[in-house]
Design a protein around this motif. Sequence first.
Motif, PDB file in Angstrom:
ATOM      1  N   THR A  94      27.735  13.810  19.580  1.00 43.20           N
ATOM      2  CA  THR A  94      26.833  14.930  19.859  1.00 43.20           C
ATOM      3  C   THR A  94      26.918  15.979  18.763  1.00 43.20           C
ATOM      4  OG1 THR A  94      27.050  14.576  22.234  1.00 43.20           O
ATOM      5  CG2 THR A  94      26.305  16.746  21.517  1.00 43.20           C
ATOM      6  N   ARG A  95      25.763  16.465  18.343  1.00 37.67           N
ATOM      7  CA  ARG A  95      25.736  17.543  17.353  1.00 37.67           C
ATOM      8  C   ARG A  95      24.363  18.208  17.387  1.00 37.67           C
ATOM      9  NH1 ARG A  95      25.604  12.635  15.204  1.00 37.67           N
ATOM     10  NH2 ARG A  95      24.118  12.049  13.586  1.00 37.67           N
ATOM     11  N   ILE A  96      24.345  19.486  17.017  1.00 40.72           N
ATOM     12  CA  ILE A  96      23.109  20.262  16.895  1.00 40.72           C
ATOM     13  C   ILE A  96      23.221  21.065  15.615  1.00 40.72           C
ATOM     14  CG2 ILE A  96      21.597  21.975  17.962  1.00 40.72           C
ATOM     15  CD1 ILE A  96      22.785  21.258  20.645  1.00 40.72           C
ATOM     16  N   GLU A  97      22.248  20.924  14.735  1.00 43.34           N
ATOM     17  CA  GLU A  97      22.334  21.591  13.438  1.00 43.34           C
ATOM     18  C   GLU A  97      20.955  22.026  12.978  1.00 43.34           C
ATOM     19  OE1 GLU A  97      22.260  17.327  10.995  1.00 43.34           O
ATOM     20  OE2 GLU A  97      24.126  18.479  11.173  1.00 43.34           O
ATOM     21  N   ARG A  98      20.970  22.942  12.018  1.00 37.20           N
ATOM     22  CA  ARG A  98      19.713  23.386  11.405  1.00 37.20           C
ATOM     23  C   ARG A  98      19.365  22.500  10.226  1.00 37.20           C
ATOM     24  NH1 ARG A  98      19.221  29.740  10.353  1.00 37.20           N
ATOM     25  NH2 ARG A  98      17.284  28.884   9.465  1.00 37.20           N
ATOM     26  N   ALA A  99      18.076  22.210  10.102  1.00 35.16           N
ATOM     27  CA  ALA A  99      17.577  21.450   8.964  1.00 35.16           C
ATOM     28  C   ALA A  99      16.255  22.075   8.561  1.00 35.16           C
ATOM     29  CB  ALA A  99      17.400  19.984   9.322  1.00 35.16           C
ATOM     30  N   ASP A 100      16.227  22.680   7.374  1.00 33.80           N
ATOM     31  CA  ASP A 100      15.057  23.439   6.935  1.00 33.80           C
ATOM     32  C   ASP A 100      14.779  24.544   7.968  1.00 33.80           C
ATOM     33  OD1 ASP A 100      14.900  21.710   4.788  1.00 33.80           O
ATOM     34  OD2 ASP A 100      13.591  20.319   5.845  1.00 33.80           O
ATOM     35  N   LEU A 103      15.487  22.612  14.262  1.00 34.26           N
ATOM     36  CA  LEU A 103      16.769  22.222  14.836  1.00 34.26           C
ATOM     37  C   LEU A 103      16.761  20.713  15.048  1.00 34.26           C
ATOM     38  CD1 LEU A 103      17.225  24.951  17.610  1.00 34.26           C
ATOM     39  CD2 LEU A 103      17.975  25.023  15.233  1.00 34.26           C
ATOM     40  N   ILE A 104      17.858  20.058  14.638  1.00 30.13           N
ATOM     41  CA  ILE A 104      18.027  18.627  14.840  1.00 30.13           C
ATOM     42  C   ILE A 104      19.218  18.438  15.775  1.00 30.13           C
ATOM     43  CG2 ILE A 104      18.368  16.392  13.765  1.00 30.13           C
ATOM     44  CD1 ILE A 104      15.774  17.774  12.979  1.00 30.13           C
ATOM     45  N   ALA A 105      18.988  17.733  16.871  1.00 36.08           N
ATOM     46  CA  ALA A 105      20.041  17.532  17.857  1.00 36.08           C
ATOM     47  C   ALA A 105      20.187  16.053  18.165  1.00 36.08           C
ATOM     48  CB  ALA A 105      19.741  18.305  19.140  1.00 36.08           C
ATOM     49  N   VAL A 106      21.425  15.638  18.341  1.00 35.38           N
ATOM     50  CA  VAL A 106      21.754  14.292  18.821  1.00 35.38           C
ATOM     51  C   VAL A 106      22.605  14.499  20.066  1.00 35.38           C
ATOM     52  CG1 VAL A 106      22.874  12.092  18.329  1.00 35.38           C
ATOM     53  CG2 VAL A 106      21.707  13.330  16.502  1.00 35.38           C
ATOM     54  N   LEU A 219      30.098  14.056  25.193  1.00 35.65           N
ATOM     55  CA  LEU A 219      29.393  15.296  25.508  1.00 35.65           C
ATOM     56  C   LEU A 219      30.191  16.551  25.201  1.00 35.65           C
ATOM     57  CD1 LEU A 219      27.908  14.223  28.952  1.00 35.65           C
ATOM     58  CD2 LEU A 219      26.786  14.162  26.740  1.00 35.65           C
ATOM     59  N   ALA A 220      31.507  16.431  25.074  1.00 34.67           N
ATOM     60  CA  ALA A 220      32.334  17.628  24.862  1.00 34.67           C
ATOM     61  C   ALA A 220      31.943  18.435  23.623  1.00 34.67           C
ATOM     62  CB  ALA A 220      33.799  17.231  24.795  1.00 34.67           C
ATOM     63  N   PRO A 221      31.518  17.807  22.499  1.00 38.05           N
ATOM     64  CA  PRO A 221      31.150  18.628  21.328  1.00 38.05           C
ATOM     65  C   PRO A 221      29.870  19.431  21.501  1.00 38.05           C
ATOM     66  CG  PRO A 221      31.683  16.366  20.685  1.00 38.05           C
ATOM     67  CD  PRO A 221      31.525  16.372  22.162  1.00 38.05           C
ATOM     68  N   GLU A 222      29.068  19.142  22.549  1.00 36.16           N
ATOM     69  CA  GLU A 222      27.751  19.768  22.667  1.00 36.16           C
ATOM     70  C   GLU A 222      27.809  21.283  22.830  1.00 36.16           C
ATOM     71  OE1 GLU A 222      23.887  19.247  25.592  1.00 36.16           O
ATOM     72  OE2 GLU A 222      25.002  17.489  24.924  1.00 36.16           O
ATOM     73  N   PRO A 223      28.623  21.848  23.749  1.00 39.29           N
ATOM     74  CA  PRO A 223      28.659  23.322  23.865  1.00 39.29           C
ATOM     75  C   PRO A 223      29.116  24.007  22.586  1.00 39.29           C
ATOM     76  CG  PRO A 223      29.629  22.280  25.793  1.00 39.29           C
ATOM     77  CD  PRO A 223      29.448  21.205  24.785  1.00 39.29           C
ATOM     78  N   ALA A 224      30.141  23.443  21.938  1.00 36.54           N
ATOM     79  CA  ALA A 224      30.636  24.056  20.705  1.00 36.54           C
ATOM     80  C   ALA A 224      29.590  24.011  19.596  1.00 36.54           C
ATOM     81  CB  ALA A 224      31.919  23.359  20.256  1.00 36.54           C
ATOM     82  N   ALA A 225      28.886  22.868  19.484  1.00 30.82           N
ATOM     83  CA  ALA A 225      27.850  22.749  18.447  1.00 30.82           C
ATOM     84  C   ALA A 225      26.728  23.744  18.691  1.00 30.82           C
ATOM     85  CB  ALA A 225      27.313  21.329  18.428  1.00 30.82           C
TER      86      ALA A 225
END
Length: 344
Positions: A94-100, A103-106, A219-225
């Motif tokens: 799981t990750r959520i990041e900015r791209a341009d 937002l790109i999320a997995v 799923l644990a990385p989702e809140p932190a991301a």
Amino acid sequence: MPALHDLAASSYGGDEAGLICGYLFDTDAQEPVRAIDSAQAAAWLNTGSPPSPGSAFLWLHFNLSHAQAERWLLRHAKLSDTFYETLHEGLPSTRIERADDSLIAVINDVHFEFSFEPSDISTLWISVGPRLVVTARTKPLRSVDALRTAVKAGDAPRSSTELLEHLLRAQADVLVKIVRGVTSRIDRIEDELLAGRLDHKRARLGVLRRLLVRLQRLLAPEPAALFRLLQGPPTWMAEPDAQELRGSTEEFSVVLRDMQALQERIKLLQEEIAANVNEDNNRSLFVLTVVTVLALPINILAGLFGMNVGGIPLAEHKHGFWIVVAIVASFTAVAAWTAFRKKR
């Protein structure tokens, strides 16, 4: 030919472009939520420059098992290259990041036909921009289906960020139901354990624990991301929407803590069941040992008196058999007394 085309589309779970569902949200319009197909979505996306923040936006949900889905996105959606990289890299973390400027999320979600198996988990890819939200999956997922049901019932998010927040809350609701389902199963197993009916409870507990461990790991990385992302949100994201996302993060964290507590409870039950099994095994081993000890005197005497050699005592005595029986009974009584005294 149209009938064959419809059959192929339905087998893929989408239309000819792999679009499962598409909705145009416009709070200023007379119809705030309108379902559209891939042709209408392509026409809307090609209308020109993006409108001002807070105006209409699209949500398109694709089935990546359809061969045309990614081609349609490349042709019409103009998404960030990072989105396509995440599709092809095959990492389910799981990750959520900015791209341009998007937002790109997995994120990971459970299958629509969820049966409490560790394998019933798949990935959902998301791209969120001010004008377009794209979600894509390979297998039917519960959270997206819950969001689609809510939208069909009239739920109209004001912005693309609010749509993402609704999706995350739907995911948290699905996890809450899973936690409740696992809890009810553990309660039944615990009741049967207290009643002394072990059967195959260890295997059932093992499946539930593996499910919770895998869910928590994915799923644990989702809140932190999401929290890291909200430290520097995109310029088009309104502050009220960012606050709502923070709220969904806290709700998600609570569910993860409940899952961890369930894992500990399952671990304790497994240890108790293992202790009961060991106790039963020790009891069976003790019975086997006692039987062996009690049979030892008669086996020894039978071996001695069974040798075909001269000089066997009591061979000619008229009460020889009963004398031997008395000797065997005496030695057996002494062996039994010794074994049971050690047991006490």
